[in-house]
Write a protein that holds these residues in place. Structure first.
Motif, PDB file in Angstrom:
ATOM      1  N   TYR A 182       0.821  -1.216   0.000  1.00  0.00           N
ATOM      2  CA  TYR A 182       0.000   0.000   0.000  1.00  0.00           C
ATOM      3  C   TYR A 182       0.859   1.273   0.000  1.00  0.00           C
ATOM      4  O   TYR A 182       0.608   2.206  -0.764  1.00  0.00           O
ATOM      5  N   GLY A 183       1.890   1.285   0.833  1.00  0.00           N
ATOM      6  CA  GLY A 183       2.743   2.476   0.950  1.00  0.00           C
ATOM      7  C   GLY A 183       3.520   2.792  -0.326  1.00  0.00           C
ATOM      8  O   GLY A 183       3.979   3.918  -0.518  1.00  0.00           O
ATOM      9  N   THR A 187       0.565   7.407  -0.345  1.00  0.00           N
ATOM     10  CA  THR A 187       1.219   7.835   0.907  1.00  0.00           C
ATOM     11  C   THR A 187       0.334   8.774   1.719  1.00  0.00           C
ATOM     12  O   THR A 187       0.665   9.111   2.850  1.00  0.00           O
ATOM     13  N   ARG A 189      -2.723   8.387   2.827  1.00  0.00           N
ATOM     14  CA  ARG A 189      -3.619   7.753   3.812  1.00  0.00           C
ATOM     15  C   ARG A 189      -3.068   6.357   4.090  1.00  0.00           C
ATOM     16  O   ARG A 189      -2.180   5.879   3.375  1.00  0.00           O
ATOM     17  N   THR A 190      -3.625   5.713   5.101  1.00  0.00           N
ATOM     18  CA  THR A 190      -3.119   4.394   5.491  1.00  0.00           C
ATOM     19  C   THR A 190      -4.151   3.304   5.198  1.00  0.00           C
ATOM     20  O   THR A 190      -5.334   3.588   4.973  1.00  0.00           O
ATOM     21  N   TYR A 191      -3.664   2.088   5.250  1.00  0.00           N
ATOM     22  CA  TYR A 191      -4.571   0.931   5.093  1.00  0.00           C
ATOM     23  C   TYR A 191      -5.634   0.969   6.181  1.00  0.00           C
ATOM     24  O   TYR A 191      -6.804   0.690   5.943  1.00  0.00           O
ATOM     25  N   GLN A 192      -5.191   1.342   7.392  1.00  0.00           N
ATOM     26  CA  GLN A 192      -6.138   1.381   8.513  1.00  0.00           C
ATOM     27  C   GLN A 192      -7.248   2.411   8.260  1.00  0.00           C
ATOM     28  O   GLN A 192      -8.403   2.168   8.618  1.00  0.00           O
TER      29      GLN A 192
END
Ligand code: SAM
Ligand code: DTB
Ligand code: SF4
Length: 360
Positions: A182-183, A187, A189-192
């Motif tokens: 994902y990163g 960048t 926002r996050t997976y969470q």
């Protein structure tokens, strides 16, 4: 035949399935998912087609039409996306579409045979005022007798509640790729962050449409990681879009290595085996797929498509080509809000299931 459900415990949140329908599991191990991807292609497709037949009508495909209701100028940096303000893709940004125009487009989609209308906006996270504007669109589109879907970015729980109250059936929010990749793709926002919105959508009582993109330089293990995340959710997404990357000039992924089409089919097949009752959508990428490859995707368990000349900003096969393909393959378009006979949805009361549908 309907699935018999255990009585629901009073302490259980409404979105938690007390029992899964027969053959539906949320306890897949990563090793099992990796092993599916490692199967010889013929064995994998045969198994996926067998699962598909056991749970769904293999000759029925759901058709959804997409509309970009707010285009471009998005602050996010998703490396695949032509709508990010950070990349020069030549796309003309457009403000939120007026309500009357959205309703006119929905009527056209319905007249050409779509049963679900998906409204997409290039937002990171909508403001409350924007949610109110979209809620008005949802009400109008729903009143036409179409199923409704939105994809608007991250939502708070009150925003999800407001959309549900307006009659929104599905919320599309993709995890896009495995958490470990994902990163490299996004960048801002996050997976969470994504998982949190998905939880808000579920808690609001809407159906979840969540999938990803294949062909962004991810490894097979990272495809397995994404599908494992989806298939171990307590309730599987009702709709799982599998997109092939549309490599748009100007985006960081413009020159991504072309995907082996068989690897795309493998991803569909594994999704079908892991989530037997979901609608697995053969999503973006069809504009460059020939009919034989699309037929192979249907054989491997895809049972939903985007229908109409445009996705959000890029092209899609024209409706005449899709009608001809369905006719050649003997595929029927799935009806809306009809009683379903032994197809993917199973029991109406079951949160793993969609409302009843039957072949037209
Ligand atoms: N902005 C919202 C969001 O990101 O959630 C909603 C719109 S966004 C365009 C919806 C989805 O479209 C993305 O999550 C991604 O999976 C898909 N998408 C965007 N660009 C794509 C591309 N070039 N190829 C394939 N899928 C793409
Ligand atoms: C999804 O999984 N794919 C659709 C929909 N959900 C919103 C979007 C595909 C977009 C492809 C690139 C474009 O047309 O802009
Ligand atoms: Fe914005 Fe959505 Fe495109 Fe990402 S995928 S840049 S959030 S429109």
């Amino acid at each position: 035949m309907s699935t018999v459900l255990e009585p629901r415990s009073k302490s259980m949140p409404p979105h938690v399935a007390p029992t899964a329908p027969a053959g539906v599991r949320s306890d897949w191990s990563r090793a099992e998912v990796d092993a599916l991807f490692a199967l010889p292609f013929m064995d994998l497709v045969f198994r996926a087609a067998s699962v598909h037949r056991a749970h769904c009508d293999p000759n029925q495909v759901q058709v959804s039409t997409l509309l970009s209701i707010k285009t471009g100028a998005c602050p996010e940096d998703c490396a695949y996306c032509p709508q990010s303000a950070r990349y020069d893709t030549g796309l003309k940004a457009e403000k939120l579409m007026p309500l009357a125009e959205v309703v006119a487009k929905a009527k056209l989609a319905q007249a050409s045979g779509a049963t679900r209308f998906c409204m997409g906006a290039a937002w990171r996270a909508p403001k409350d005022k924007e949610i109110a504007q979209v809620a008005a669109m949802v009400r109008e589109v729903k009143s036409l007798g179409l199923e409704t879907c939105c994809t608007l970015g991250m939502l708070s729980k009150p925003q999800a509640d407001a959309l549900k109250d307006a009659g929104l059936d599905y919320y599309n929010h993709n995890l896009d790729t495995g958490a470990s990749h994902y990163g490299d793709i996004i960048t801002t926002r996050t997976y969470q962050d994504r998982l949190d919105t998905l939880a808000a959508v579920r808690e609001a009582g809407m159906k979840v449409c969540c999938g990803g993109i294949v062909g962004m330089g991810e490894t097979t293990a990272q495809r397995a990681e994404l599908l494992h995340t989806l298939a171990t959710m307590a309730v599987h997404p009702e709709s799982v879009p599998v997109n092939e990357l549309v490599a748009v000039p100007g985006t960081p992924l413009a020159d991504a290595a072309k995907l082996d089409p068989f690897d795309f089919v493998r991803t569909i097949a594994v999704a079908r085996i892991l989530m037997p009752r979901a609608h697995v959508r053969l999503s973006a990428g069809r504009a460059t797929m020939d009919d034989a490859l699309q037929a192979l995707c249907f054989l491997a368990g895809a049972n939903s498509i985007f229908y109409g000349e445009k996705l959000l900003t890029t092209g899609n096969p024209d409706t005449a080509a899709d009608q001809a393909l369905f006719a050649r393959l003997g595929i029927r378009a799935e009806g809306v809000f009809e009683e379903r006979v032994e197809t993917c949805a199973g029991h109406d009361d079951h949160p793993q299931a969609e409302p009843g549908h039957a072949a037209r």
